[in-house]
Design a protein around this motif. Structure first.
Motif, PDB file in Angstrom:
ATOM      1  N   UNK A  51      54.851   6.919  11.603  1.00  0.00           N
ATOM      2  CA  UNK A  51      53.617   6.394  12.186  1.00  0.00           C
ATOM      3  C   UNK A  51      52.425   7.101  11.551  1.00  0.00           C
ATOM      4  N   UNK A  52      51.421   6.318  11.188  1.00  0.00           N
ATOM      5  CA  UNK A  52      50.131   6.878  10.759  1.00  0.00           C
ATOM      6  C   UNK A  52      49.168   6.680  11.912  1.00  0.00           C
ATOM      7  N   UNK A  81      52.024  11.000  11.391  1.00  0.00           N
ATOM      8  CA  UNK A  81      51.069  11.568  10.442  1.00  0.00           C
ATOM      9  C   UNK A  81      49.678  11.274  11.003  1.00  0.00           C
ATOM     10  N   UNK A  82      48.964  12.331  11.339  1.00  0.00           N
ATOM     11  CA  UNK A  82      47.654  12.186  11.955  1.00  0.00           C
ATOM     12  C   UNK A  82      46.639  12.046  10.839  1.00  0.00           C
ATOM     13  N   UNK A  83      45.786  11.023  10.884  1.00  0.00           N
ATOM     14  CA  UNK A  83      44.783  10.987   9.824  1.00  0.00           C
ATOM     15  C   UNK A  83      43.396  10.721  10.349  1.00  0.00           C
ATOM     16  N   UNK A  84      42.457  11.464   9.751  1.00  0.00           N
ATOM     17  CA  UNK A  84      41.097  11.476  10.269  1.00  0.00           C
ATOM     18  C   UNK A  84      40.155  12.090   9.243  1.00  0.00           C
ATOM     19  N   UNK A  85      38.885  11.730   9.365  1.00  0.00           N
ATOM     20  CA  UNK A  85      37.855  12.348   8.537  1.00  0.00           C
ATOM     21  C   UNK A  85      37.275  13.568   9.252  1.00  0.00           C
ATOM     22  N   UNK A  86      37.795  13.846  10.427  1.00  0.00           N
ATOM     23  CA  UNK A  86      37.301  14.962  11.226  1.00  0.00           C
ATOM     24  C   UNK A  86      37.602  16.283  10.524  1.00  0.00           C
ATOM     25  N   UNK A  87      36.634  17.197  10.518  1.00  0.00           N
ATOM     26  CA  UNK A  87      36.869  18.415   9.737  1.00  0.00           C
ATOM     27  C   UNK A  87      37.815  19.396  10.418  1.00  0.00           C
ATOM     28  N   UNK A  89      40.728  18.449  11.575  1.00  0.00           N
ATOM     29  CA  UNK A  89      41.916  17.603  11.703  1.00  0.00           C
ATOM     30  C   UNK A  89      43.180  18.416  11.954  1.00  0.00           C
ATOM     31  N   UNK A  90      43.250  19.607  11.382  1.00  0.00           N
ATOM     32  CA  UNK A  90      44.461  20.404  11.551  1.00  0.00           C
ATOM     33  C   UNK A  90      44.682  20.755  13.016  1.00  0.00           C
ATOM     34  N   UNK A  91      43.617  21.195  13.703  1.00  0.00           N
ATOM     35  CA  UNK A  91      43.790  21.553  15.108  1.00  0.00           C
ATOM     36  C   UNK A  91      43.985  20.317  15.978  1.00  0.00           C
ATOM     37  N   UNK A  92      43.357  19.204  15.596  1.00  0.00           N
ATOM     38  CA  UNK A  92      43.585  17.954  16.331  1.00  0.00           C
ATOM     39  C   UNK A  92      45.043  17.521  16.210  1.00  0.00           C
ATOM     40  N   UNK A  93      45.576  17.597  15.000  1.00  0.00           N
ATOM     41  CA  UNK A  93      46.959  17.194  14.769  1.00  0.00           C
ATOM     42  C   UNK A  93      47.911  18.079  15.574  1.00  0.00           C
ATOM     43  N   UNK A  94      47.602  19.388  15.612  1.00  0.00           N
ATOM     44  CA  UNK A  94      48.424  20.323  16.377  1.00  0.00           C
ATOM     45  C   UNK A  94      48.352  20.010  17.863  1.00  0.00           C
ATOM     46  N   UNK A  95      47.137  19.790  18.339  1.00  0.00           N
ATOM     47  CA  UNK A  95      46.922  19.460  19.750  1.00  0.00           C
ATOM     48  C   UNK A  95      47.677  18.176  20.119  1.00  0.00           C
ATOM     49  N   UNK A  98      51.328  16.052  16.454  1.00  0.00           N
ATOM     50  CA  UNK A  98      51.705  15.284  15.268  1.00  0.00           C
ATOM     51  C   UNK A  98      52.554  16.147  14.339  1.00  0.00           C
ATOM     52  N   UNK A  99      53.333  15.490  13.485  1.00  0.00           N
ATOM     53  CA  UNK A  99      54.229  16.219  12.589  1.00  0.00           C
ATOM     54  C   UNK A  99      53.499  16.743  11.371  1.00  0.00           C
ATOM     55  N   UNK A 100      52.471  16.030  10.949  1.00  0.00           N
ATOM     56  CA  UNK A 100      51.688  16.460   9.797  1.00  0.00           C
ATOM     57  C   UNK A 100      50.373  15.696   9.854  1.00  0.00           C
TER      58      UNK A 100
END
Length: 124
Positions: A51-52, A81-87, A89-95, A98-100
């Motif tokens: 999933x994206x 797979x979390x995708x975003x233009x948010x700067x 994104x790493x902490x959002x994906x962790x929160x 998401x797997x990556x």
């Protein structure tokens, strides 16, 4: 061999069409959704291999949508797979659980690599 199935959640039609085009060229069976309403049933019906997930997806947003999937025993092992233009994104994906993640804007090589890695680790 069954074609690999990917489900892309993004409300940006340009991104959906670009990703669909690229991934279909590579033999993926691409499903898209411009929102994450009724996400559990949606994902169950499609049974994607990966999933994206966009961060700003209506209605609830990518974090809640991903958390919702990861709470379901039959869906939690599907790589997200979390995708975003948010700067951040790493902490959002962790929160989100998401797997990556993949930063927007991304180039197609990055897209392919991230999907490849996510799906390979699932099989292993």
């Amino acid at each position: 061999m069954m074609s690999k199935r990917i489900l892309i959640f993004d409300d940006d039609v340009d991104i959906l069409s670009i990703c669909s085009f690229i991934l279909e060229e590579q033999g993926w069976d691409v499903h898209t959704s411009p929102h994450c309403n009724d996400i559990v049933n949606n994902v169950r019906n499609i049974q994607p291999d990966v999933i994206l997930m966009d961060n700003w997806i209506p209605d609830s947003g990518g974090v809640i949508a991903t958390q919702t999937l990861k709470k379901e025993d039959d869906l939690k092992n599907i790589p997200v797979i979390y995708f975003s233009a948010n700067n951040d994104i790493q902490s959002l994906a962790t929160q989100a659980g998401a797997d990556t993640y993949l930063e927007k804007p991304f180039d197609l090589t990055e897209l392919e690599m991230v999907i490849e890695r996510a799906t390979v680790s699932k099989v292993a």
